[in-house]
Design a protein around this motif. Structure first.
Motif, short mmCIF file in Angstrom:
data_model
loop_
_atom_site.label_atom_id
_atom_site.label_comp_id
_atom_site.label_asym_id
_atom_site.label_seq_id
_atom_site.Cartn_x
_atom_site.Cartn_y
_atom_site.Cartn_z
N GLN A 1 -97.48 -6.71 -25.83
CA GLN A 1 -96.14 -6.74 -26.81
C GLN A 1 -95.95 -5.42 -27.23
O GLN A 1 -97.22 -4.62 -27.26
CB GLN A 1 -96.62 -7.60 -27.90
CG GLN A 1 -96.66 -8.94 -27.66
CD GLN A 1 -95.28 -9.61 -27.58
OE1 GLN A 1 -94.40 -9.32 -28.13
NE2 GLN A 1 -95.17 -10.96 -26.84
N GLN A 2 -94.85 -5.16 -27.35
CA GLN A 2 -94.60 -3.41 -27.71
C GLN A 2 -93.64 -3.65 -29.20
O GLN A 2 -93.11 -4.73 -29.53
CB GLN A 2 -93.54 -2.73 -26.96
CG GLN A 2 -94.35 -2.33 -25.65
CD GLN A 2 -93.94 -1.13 -24.94
OE1 GLN A 2 -92.44 -1.20 -24.58
NE2 GLN A 2 -94.42 -0.20 -24.42
N PHE A 3 -93.93 -2.71 -29.97
CA PHE A 3 -93.34 -2.69 -31.20
C PHE A 3 -93.02 -1.17 -31.65
O PHE A 3 -93.67 -0.47 -31.38
CB PHE A 3 -94.57 -3.07 -32.63
CG PHE A 3 -95.19 -4.45 -32.10
CD1 PHE A 3 -94.74 -5.53 -32.65
CD2 PHE A 3 -96.44 -4.29 -31.33
CE1 PHE A 3 -95.31 -6.81 -32.16
CE2 PHE A 3 -97.09 -5.46 -30.99
CZ PHE A 3 -96.54 -6.70 -31.42
N GLU A 4 -91.72 -1.02 -32.29
CA GLU A 4 -91.14 0.27 -32.37
C GLU A 4 -90.84 0.41 -34.02
O GLU A 4 -90.38 -0.35 -34.59
CB GLU A 4 -89.86 0.47 -31.77
CG GLU A 4 -89.19 1.74 -31.90
CD GLU A 4 -87.81 1.87 -30.94
OE1 GLU A 4 -87.96 2.50 -29.75
OE2 GLU A 4 -86.92 1.19 -31.24
N GLY A 5 -91.04 1.56 -34.07
CA GLY A 5 -90.83 2.23 -35.60
C GLY A 5 -90.13 3.48 -35.47
O GLY A 5 -90.26 4.30 -34.73
N ILE A 6 -88.91 3.55 -36.34
CA ILE A 6 -88.15 4.86 -36.40
C ILE A 6 -87.93 5.20 -37.92
O ILE A 6 -87.67 4.19 -38.68
CB ILE A 6 -86.77 4.56 -35.55
CG1 ILE A 6 -86.96 4.64 -34.06
CG2 ILE A 6 -85.78 5.75 -35.79
CD1 ILE A 6 -85.57 4.18 -33.44
N VAL A 7 -88.13 6.48 -38.18
CA VAL A 7 -87.54 7.18 -39.29
C VAL A 7 -86.80 8.33 -39.18
O VAL A 7 -86.98 9.31 -38.42
CB VAL A 7 -88.59 7.42 -40.23
CG1 VAL A 7 -89.58 8.39 -39.62
CG2 VAL A 7 -88.28 7.69 -41.51
N ALA A 8 -85.54 8.47 -39.72
CA ALA A 8 -84.54 9.42 -39.53
C ALA A 8 -84.92 10.38 -40.67
O ALA A 8 -85.29 10.14 -41.70
CB ALA A 8 -83.12 8.72 -39.61
N GLY A 9 -84.26 11.63 -40.42
CA GLY A 9 -84.49 12.94 -41.30
C GLY A 9 -83.80 14.01 -40.95
O GLY A 9 -82.99 14.03 -40.05
N THR A 10 -84.60 15.17 -41.56
CA THR A 10 -83.80 16.42 -41.26
C THR A 10 -84.92 17.30 -40.96
O THR A 10 -85.96 17.29 -41.61
CB THR A 10 -82.98 16.84 -42.45
OG1 THR A 10 -82.00 15.89 -42.66
CG2 THR A 10 -82.22 18.13 -42.22
N ILE A 11 -84.64 18.26 -40.17
CA ILE A 11 -85.68 19.36 -39.65
C ILE A 11 -85.16 20.70 -40.63
O ILE A 11 -84.26 20.96 -40.68
CB ILE A 11 -85.60 19.97 -38.21
CG1 ILE A 11 -85.57 18.82 -37.45
CG2 ILE A 11 -86.63 20.94 -38.15
CD1 ILE A 11 -87.34 18.00 -37.39
N LEU A 12 -86.30 20.93 -41.37
CA LEU A 12 -86.09 22.30 -42.21
C LEU A 12 -86.24 23.48 -41.35
O LEU A 12 -86.52 23.47 -40.37
CB LEU A 12 -87.20 22.24 -43.38
CG LEU A 12 -87.19 21.01 -44.34
CD1 LEU A 12 -88.05 21.11 -45.16
CD2 LEU A 12 -85.84 20.56 -44.85
N THR A 13 -85.69 24.56 -42.35
CA THR A 13 -85.90 25.82 -41.44
C THR A 13 -87.20 26.37 -41.60
O THR A 13 -87.43 27.54 -40.97
CB THR A 13 -84.65 26.59 -42.02
OG1 THR A 13 -84.88 26.98 -43.47
CG2 THR A 13 -83.32 26.25 -41.77
N ALA A 14 -88.01 25.95 -42.33
CA ALA A 14 -89.60 26.67 -42.56
C ALA A 14 -90.43 25.42 -43.01
O ALA A 14 -89.97 24.49 -43.84
CB ALA A 14 -89.64 27.73 -43.55
N PRO A 15 -91.60 25.26 -42.52
CA PRO A 15 -92.55 24.45 -42.78
C PRO A 15 -92.90 24.29 -44.34
O PRO A 15 -92.89 25.35 -44.76
CB PRO A 15 -93.87 24.67 -42.05
CG PRO A 15 -93.82 26.11 -41.84
CD PRO A 15 -92.33 26.39 -41.69
#
Length: 196
Positions: A133-147
């Motif tokens: 069985q497979q299970f997927e998870g996704i979370v959307a967001g934004t990449i910043l310009t510095a950590p």
């Protein structure tokens, strides 16, 4: 059901163990005697997840699950994706990976991205049938310009999930475990296991 989590990544193990709690006894690869480097050669996140779980099941005859995770950046046509861990080449290096991502996004106004995790569970039923069985998870967001932040691992200090003002590197593990891609995929896995 006793399960092996097919990973050599201590950070992932910590996250998953915290999310599972005491619901299911979790064994590590070391505990089942597996010191092998698990194969990841399919070129896709679901494929690599399946390949790792199936390898451990076939070679060690234990119920197990494996995950594969990637950061998919819109402006980079889904890169680094399946190659997230080795984005800057061998050997795996989180700092070089983050630096390359920032370089490739330099001047890019579209910073949209998503983390995607796929868990594959492989086990044998009491009647001897092998189930996958497979299970997927996704979370959307934004990449910043510095950590920002010292927590998490990989690209976490660069990734701010939608609806938050902190990166995955700044959020406490307990909070990240409520919303992360891995947590969402794990929710599906746990719900399934409770019904087995």
């Amino acid at each position: 059901m006793e399960l092996c989590f097919a990973t050599n990544n201590a950070h992932k193990l910590e996250e998953v163990a915290a999310a599972l709690g005491n619901a299911f006894p979790l064994r590590t690869l070391r505990e089942i005697g597996c010191a092998d480097e698990l194969p990841e050669t399919t070129g896709t996140i679901p494929g690599n997840s399946h390949q790792k779980a199936r390898y451990v099941f076939d070679h060690f005859d234990v119920a197990c699950f494996a995950d594969d995770t990637g950061l998919e950046v819109d402006a980079l046509n889904g890169e680094p994706g399946v190659d997230s861990a080795y984005y800057a080449g061998e050997p795996r290096d989180n700092e070089r990976n983050k630096a390359l991502l920032l370089k490739n996004l330099d001047g890019e106004p579209n910073r949209r991205a998503q983390f995607r995790s796929v868990f594959t569970l492989v086990y044998r039923t009491d009647s001897g049938e092998v189930v996958e069985q497979q299970f997927e998870g996704i979370v959307a967001g934004t990449i910043l310009t510095a950590p920002r932040g010292e927590g998490g691992f990989g690209y976490d200090p660069l990734f701010m999930p939608d609806g938050y003002t902190q990166t995955f590197g700044e959020l406490p593990l307990s909070e990240k475990n409520k919303i992360s891609h891995r947590a969402r995929a794990l929710e599906g896995l746990v719900a399934y296991l409770r019904g087995v």
